[in-house]
Write a protein that holds these residues in place. Structure first.
Motif, PDB file in Angstrom:
ATOM      1  N   GLN A  25       0.691  -1.033   0.298  1.00 32.01           N
ATOM      2  CA  GLN A  25      -0.298   0.095   0.449  1.00 32.01           C
ATOM      3  C   GLN A  25       1.072   1.106   0.295  1.00 32.01           C
ATOM      4  N   ARG A  26       1.741   1.213   1.274  1.00 29.53           N
ATOM      5  CA  ARG A  26       2.430   2.528   0.773  1.00 29.53           C
ATOM      6  C   ARG A  26       3.255   2.787  -0.573  1.00 29.53           C
ATOM      7  N   LYS A  27       4.060   1.605  -0.994  1.00 25.38           N
ATOM      8  CA  LYS A  27       4.695   1.544  -3.006  1.00 25.38           C
ATOM      9  C   LYS A  27       3.497   2.106  -3.450  1.00 25.38           C
ATOM     10  N   ASN A  28       2.641   1.378  -2.885  1.00 19.96           N
ATOM     11  CA  ASN A  28       1.572   2.148  -4.642  1.00 19.96           C
ATOM     12  C   ASN A  28       1.321   3.392  -4.278  1.00 19.96           C
ATOM     13  N   ARG A  29       0.463   3.825  -3.402  1.00 21.38           N
ATOM     14  CA  ARG A  29       0.845   5.528  -2.719  1.00 21.38           C
ATOM     15  C   ARG A  29       1.967   6.505  -3.743  1.00 21.38           C
ATOM     16  N   VAL A  30       3.352   5.853  -3.467  1.00 26.59           N
ATOM     17  CA  VAL A  30       3.891   6.409  -3.878  1.00 26.59           C
ATOM     18  C   VAL A  30       3.847   7.076  -5.791  1.00 26.59           C
ATOM     19  N   VAL A  31       3.611   5.702  -5.899  1.00 25.86           N
ATOM     20  CA  VAL A  31       3.255   5.485  -7.812  1.00 25.86           C
ATOM     21  C   VAL A  31       2.097   6.471  -8.312  1.00 25.86           C
ATOM     22  N   ARG A  32       1.131   6.016  -7.663  1.00 23.74           N
ATOM     23  CA  ARG A  32       0.324   7.025  -7.449  1.00 23.74           C
ATOM     24  C   ARG A  32       0.313   8.060  -7.295  1.00 23.74           C
ATOM     25  N   HIS A  33       0.936   9.132  -6.448  1.00 22.75           N
ATOM     26  CA  HIS A  33       1.420   9.812  -6.569  1.00 22.75           C
ATOM     27  C   HIS A  33       1.931  11.106  -7.677  1.00 22.75           C
ATOM     28  N   PHE A  34       3.439  10.025  -7.335  1.00 24.53           N
ATOM     29  CA  PHE A  34       4.143  10.961  -8.664  1.00 24.53           C
ATOM     30  C   PHE A  34       4.577  10.288 -10.015  1.00 24.53           C
ATOM     31  N   LEU A  35       3.817   8.858 -10.417  1.00 26.68           N
ATOM     32  CA  LEU A  35       3.297   8.836 -11.745  1.00 26.68           C
ATOM     33  C   LEU A  35       4.681   7.780 -11.976  1.00 26.68           C
ATOM     34  N   HIS A  36       5.201   7.454 -10.832  1.00 34.28           N
ATOM     35  CA  HIS A  36       6.858   6.718 -11.861  1.00 34.28           C
ATOM     36  C   HIS A  36       6.932   5.472 -10.195  1.00 34.28           C
ATOM     37  N   SER A  37       8.100   4.849 -10.550  1.00 39.13           N
ATOM     38  CA  SER A  37       8.233   3.568  -9.935  1.00 39.13           C
ATOM     39  C   SER A  37       8.530   3.841  -8.375  1.00 39.13           C
ATOM     40  N   SER A  38       8.206   3.298  -7.226  1.00 41.42           N
ATOM     41  CA  SER A  38       8.851   3.487  -6.236  1.00 41.42           C
ATOM     42  C   SER A  38      10.589   3.924  -5.839  1.00 41.42           C
ATOM     43  N   VAL A  39      11.527   2.951  -6.592  1.00 42.38           N
ATOM     44  CA  VAL A  39      12.519   2.989  -6.597  1.00 42.38           C
ATOM     45  C   VAL A  39      12.937   4.153  -7.147  1.00 42.38           C
ATOM     46  N   TYR A  40      12.364   4.812  -8.533  1.00 40.99           N
ATOM     47  CA  TYR A  40      12.815   5.545  -9.276  1.00 40.99           C
ATOM     48  C   TYR A  40      13.026   6.839  -7.864  1.00 40.99           C
ATOM     49  N   MET A  41      11.647   6.822  -6.911  1.00 39.80           N
ATOM     50  CA  MET A  41      11.147   8.196  -6.454  1.00 39.80           C
ATOM     51  C   MET A  41      12.533   7.770  -5.048  1.00 39.80           C
ATOM     52  N   GLY A  42      12.415   6.837  -4.729  1.00 43.13           N
ATOM     53  CA  GLY A  42      13.651   6.770  -3.478  1.00 43.13           C
ATOM     54  C   GLY A  42      14.567   6.997  -4.222  1.00 43.13           C
ATOM     55  N   THR A  43      15.204   6.203  -5.185  1.00 45.28           N
ATOM     56  CA  THR A  43      17.358   6.982  -6.222  1.00 45.28           C
ATOM     57  C   THR A  43      17.083   8.696  -6.027  1.00 45.28           C
ATOM     58  N   TYR A  44      15.795   9.293  -6.386  1.00 44.15           N
ATOM     59  CA  TYR A  44      15.856  10.633  -6.906  1.00 44.15           C
ATOM     60  C   TYR A  44      15.652  11.197  -5.604  1.00 44.15           C
ATOM     61  N   TYR A  45      15.604  10.669  -4.459  1.00 40.99           N
ATOM     62  CA  TYR A  45      15.617  11.316  -3.580  1.00 40.99           C
ATOM     63  C   TYR A  45      16.936  11.212  -2.263  1.00 40.99           C
ATOM     64  N   LYS A  46      17.424  10.112  -2.386  1.00 43.99           N
ATOM     65  CA  LYS A  46      18.897   9.816  -2.263  1.00 43.99           C
ATOM     66  C   LYS A  46      20.157  10.725  -2.897  1.00 43.99           C
ATOM     67  N   LEU A  47      19.450  10.843  -4.240  1.00 44.20           N
ATOM     68  CA  LEU A  47      20.824  11.698  -5.511  1.00 44.20           C
ATOM     69  C   LEU A  47      20.834  13.364  -4.654  1.00 44.20           C
ATOM     70  N   HIS A  48      19.284  13.683  -4.014  1.00 48.86           N
ATOM     71  CA  HIS A  48      19.195  15.056  -3.957  1.00 48.86           C
ATOM     72  C   HIS A  48      19.119  15.108  -2.062  1.00 48.86           C
ATOM     73  N   ASN A  49      19.750  14.589  -2.073  1.00 49.26           N
ATOM     74  CA  ASN A  49      20.353  14.452  -0.208  1.00 49.26           C
ATOM     75  C   ASN A  49      18.561  14.741   0.316  1.00 49.26           C
ATOM     76  N   THR A  50      17.696  14.150   0.499  1.00 49.07           N
ATOM     77  CA  THR A  50      16.268  14.856   1.301  1.00 49.07           C
ATOM     78  C   THR A  50      15.506  13.344   1.056  1.00 49.07           C
ATOM     79  N   ASP A  51      14.189  13.086   1.819  1.00 51.55           N
ATOM     80  CA  ASP A  51      13.801  12.203   1.649  1.00 51.55           C
ATOM     81  C   ASP A  51      11.986  12.677   1.108  1.00 51.55           C
TER      82      ASP A  51
END
Length: 109
Positions: A25-51
Motif C-alpha cells: 500500500q505504501r509503495k503504491n501510494r508513491v506510484v500513484r502520487h508521482f507516476l514513477h516507480s517507487s525505486v525511482y523516487m527513492g533514488t531521486y531523493y537519495k541523489l538530492h540528499n533529501t527524503d
C-alpha cells in the motif's frame, strides 16, 4: 496489481504477513502520487540528499520510496494502475517486477 485504489489481483506466498500488505500500500501510494516507480523516487531523493517528508511533505509511514512498485502505463491513456511486490530486499523486489514485466511484454533480454 491495482487499478487506482482497487485491488485487482493479490497473491500472498507462505512466509508473508500483514506487514507485506502495508508495504504494498505504501509503495503504491508513491506510484500513484508521482507516476514513477517507487525505486525511482527513492533514488531521486537519495541523489538530492533529501527524503519524501522533507521534499514533498508526505508522511513516510504512508508512503514508501522502496523498490517493488511500478506504474502500469497505457499508451495514449497514461497510468492506469500499479504492479507491486513486497517481501524481498527492495532491489530484489524491483528486479522481480522488472523481470516479470519483461516476460509479460515478451521482451526477455
Amino acid at each position: 496489481m491495482s487499478k487506482g485504489e482497487q485491488r485487482l489481483f493479490h497473491h500472498a506466498l507462505p512466509g508473508t504477513s500483514k506487514d507485506n500488505e502495508e508495504w504494498v500500500q505504501r509503495k503504491n501510494r508513491v506510484v500513484r502520487h508521482f507516476l514513477h516507480s517507487s525505486v525511482y523516487m527513492g533514488t531521486y531523493y537519495k541523489l538530492h540528499n533529501t527524503d519524501i517528508l522533507q521534499k514533498s511533505g508526505l508522511d513516510p509511514a504512508q508512503y514508501a520510496t522502496h523498490g517493488g512498485a511500478f506504474p502500469i502505463i497505457v499508451r495514449n491513456t497514461g497510468v492506469v494502475g500499479t504492479v507491486t511486490v513486497s517481501g524481498l530486499p527492495q532491489r530484489e523486489d524491483h528486479a522481480f517486477v522488472v523481470s516479470m514485466l519483461r516476460r509479460f511484454l515478451n521482451m526477455e533480454l
